[in-house]
Design an enzyme around this catalytic site. Structure first.
Site, PDB file in Angstrom:
ATOM      1  N   ASP A   9      55.244 -65.710 -54.439  1.00 43.67           N
ATOM      2  CA  ASP A   9      56.092 -64.677 -55.045  1.00 43.67           C
ATOM      3  C   ASP A   9      55.476 -64.322 -56.391  1.00 43.67           C
ATOM      4  OD1 ASP A   9      58.323 -62.973 -55.572  1.00 43.67           O
ATOM      5  OD2 ASP A   9      59.278 -64.551 -56.747  1.00 43.67           O
ATOM      6  N   SER A  10      55.968 -63.242 -56.976  1.00 43.67           N
ATOM      7  CA  SER A  10      55.505 -62.859 -58.314  1.00 43.67           C
ATOM      8  C   SER A  10      55.971 -63.866 -59.365  1.00 43.67           C
ATOM      9  CB  SER A  10      56.057 -61.480 -58.666  1.00 43.67           C
ATOM     10  OG  SER A  10      57.480 -61.539 -58.680  1.00 43.67           O
ATOM     11  N   CYS A  72      58.625 -62.267 -51.321  1.00 41.09           N
ATOM     12  CA  CYS A  72      58.747 -61.212 -52.324  1.00 41.09           C
ATOM     13  C   CYS A  72      58.899 -59.891 -51.579  1.00 41.09           C
ATOM     14  CB  CYS A  72      57.470 -61.214 -53.172  1.00 41.09           C
ATOM     15  SG  CYS A  72      57.385 -59.906 -54.395  1.00 41.09           S
ATOM     16  N   GLU A 150      62.838 -64.664 -65.082  1.00 44.21           N
ATOM     17  CA  GLU A 150      61.599 -65.396 -65.398  1.00 44.21           C
ATOM     18  C   GLU A 150      61.701 -66.101 -66.752  1.00 44.21           C
ATOM     19  OE1 GLU A 150      58.480 -65.847 -63.764  1.00 44.21           O
ATOM     20  OE2 GLU A 150      59.590 -65.181 -62.001  1.00 44.21           O
ATOM     21  N   CYS A 182      65.577 -58.306 -53.679  1.00 41.01           N
ATOM     22  CA  CYS A 182      64.520 -58.956 -54.461  1.00 41.01           C
ATOM     23  C   CYS A 182      64.842 -60.445 -54.432  1.00 41.01           C
ATOM     24  CB  CYS A 182      64.545 -58.418 -55.887  1.00 41.01           C
ATOM     25  SG  CYS A 182      63.495 -59.331 -57.047  1.00 41.01           S
ATOM     26  N   HIS A 184      64.338 -62.709 -56.454  1.00 37.26           N
ATOM     27  CA  HIS A 184      64.855 -63.273 -57.706  1.00 37.26           C
ATOM     28  C   HIS A 184      66.386 -63.164 -57.781  1.00 37.26           C
ATOM     29  CE1 HIS A 184      60.678 -63.049 -59.098  1.00 37.26           C
ATOM     30  NE2 HIS A 184      61.006 -63.637 -60.239  1.00 37.26           N
TER      31      HIS A 184
HETATM   32  N1  DGL Z   1      60.723 -61.497 -56.143  1.00 36.81           N
HETATM   33  C1  DGL Z   1      60.124 -60.173 -56.146  1.00 36.81           C
HETATM   34  C2  DGL Z   1      60.757 -59.326 -55.056  1.00 36.81           C
HETATM   35  O1  DGL Z   1      61.376 -59.873 -54.145  1.00 36.81           O
HETATM   36  C3  DGL Z   1      60.197 -59.647 -57.532  1.00 36.81           C
HETATM   37  C4  DGL Z   1      59.330 -58.503 -57.733  1.00 36.81           C
HETATM   38  C5  DGL Z   1      58.810 -58.323 -59.116  1.00 36.81           C
HETATM   39  O2  DGL Z   1      58.072 -59.192 -59.580  1.00 36.81           O
HETATM   40  O3  DGL Z   1      59.094 -57.265 -59.671  1.00 36.81           O
HETATM   41  O4  DGL Z   1      60.650 -58.133 -55.025  1.00 36.81           O
END
Ligand code: DGL
Length: 260
Positions: A9-10, A72, A150, A182, A184
């Site tokens: 993931d990011s 993600c 984050e 998302c 997150h």
């Molecule tokens: N967890 C990512 C998602 O599901 C976050 C994306 C991001 O870093 O903007 O889209």
């Protein structure tokens, strides 16, 4: 040979998916990459999201992963087609759960909170068109939310205030189902519950991803063969380990810094 399931993931958000996978597949070893250095992905151009997804994939493959979960929505909707075409392991992706929301809604008004990159993708546009006929899908970019999560501020006044500005127009328009688009955002559920009336259903795709991961591992005959000890879990972050550690503190997991 024991080979792990790779997840990326990011940043820390995909740990919400990892937890569902852990629940369903406790004997699998897992390697998780939190690319927090490059978060958020959601505001980046498609070419950059693709480049980062390739980088994460190649690192997981170098670790011997047998299957990769793109935990993600932004990376899935912008890069999974390319990844599937170019690498030889199965990929599981995640997309906003429009279909269950469309089946559930009574007011025919569904809200989707997701990143700009997800909402702008053609994959999301197509899914939305396919499953939401006769339904109004209200799209809301969650600008700033990934950054707050984050920073370890998922439960904060700042986050609640921002969420209110995103949710109020959708509530005024009679939404009865909110899709968390998302990975997150499941960490915002305590704040969301404070803001949303009880009857609003909050929908995310975490459990469905874990179910699909199990199905594909079975289909390819890749399930862990040992069912004596729980699988080993290792988490890598390319910023610091503190925030990531706080998201998995209830598990026996190794959290390490890795420059990637
Ligand atoms: N967890 C990512 C998602 O599901 C976050 C994306 C991001 O870093 O903007 O889209």
């Amino acid at each position: 040979m024991r080979r792990p399931v790779g997840i990326f993931d990011s940043g820390v958000g995909g740990t919400s998916i990892w937890k569902e996978i852990r629940k369903k597949l406790p004997f699998e070893d897992t390697v998780y990459l939190a690319d927090s250095k490059n978060a958020p992905y959601g505001t980046k151009p498609e070419s950059e999201i693709l480049r980062l997804s390739i980088k994460n994939t190649e690192l997981l493959l170098a670790q011997g992963c047998k299957l990769i979960v793109v935990a993600c929505n932004t990376a899935t909707t912008n890069a999974i087609t390319h990844l599937r075409e170019n690498y030889d392991v199965p990929f599981i992706g995640i997309e906003p759960a429009i279909k269950p929301a469309a089946l559930h809604t009574k007011t025919k008004k569904v809200g989707v909170l997701a990143t700009k990159g997800t909402l702008a993708s053609s994959l999301f546009g197509n899914t939305s068109k396919l499953h939401a006929e006769g339904i109004t899908v209200m799209e809301q970019e969650g600008s700033g939310l990934v950054e707050l999560i984050e920073a370890g501020k998922a439960q904060s006044e700042e986050t609640e205030t921002l969420l209110k500005t995103y949710l109020e127009p959708m509530l005024a328009a009679n939404m009865d189902s909110l899709v968390l688009g998302c990975t997150h955002y499941p960490y915002l559920i305590p704040s969301l519950k404070k803001i949303l009336p009880l009857e609003i259903q909050i929908i995310d795709s975490g459990e469905a991803v874990a179910r699909q991961t199990e199905a594909i591992l079975k289909q390819y005959n890749l399930l862990a063969t040992s069912t004596v000890e729980k699988g080993k879990s290792i988490f890598y972050s390319n910023t610091g380990t503190d925030v990531l550690q706080s998201f998995v503190k209830d598990y026996k997991a190794l959290v390490e810094y890795l420059d990637f």
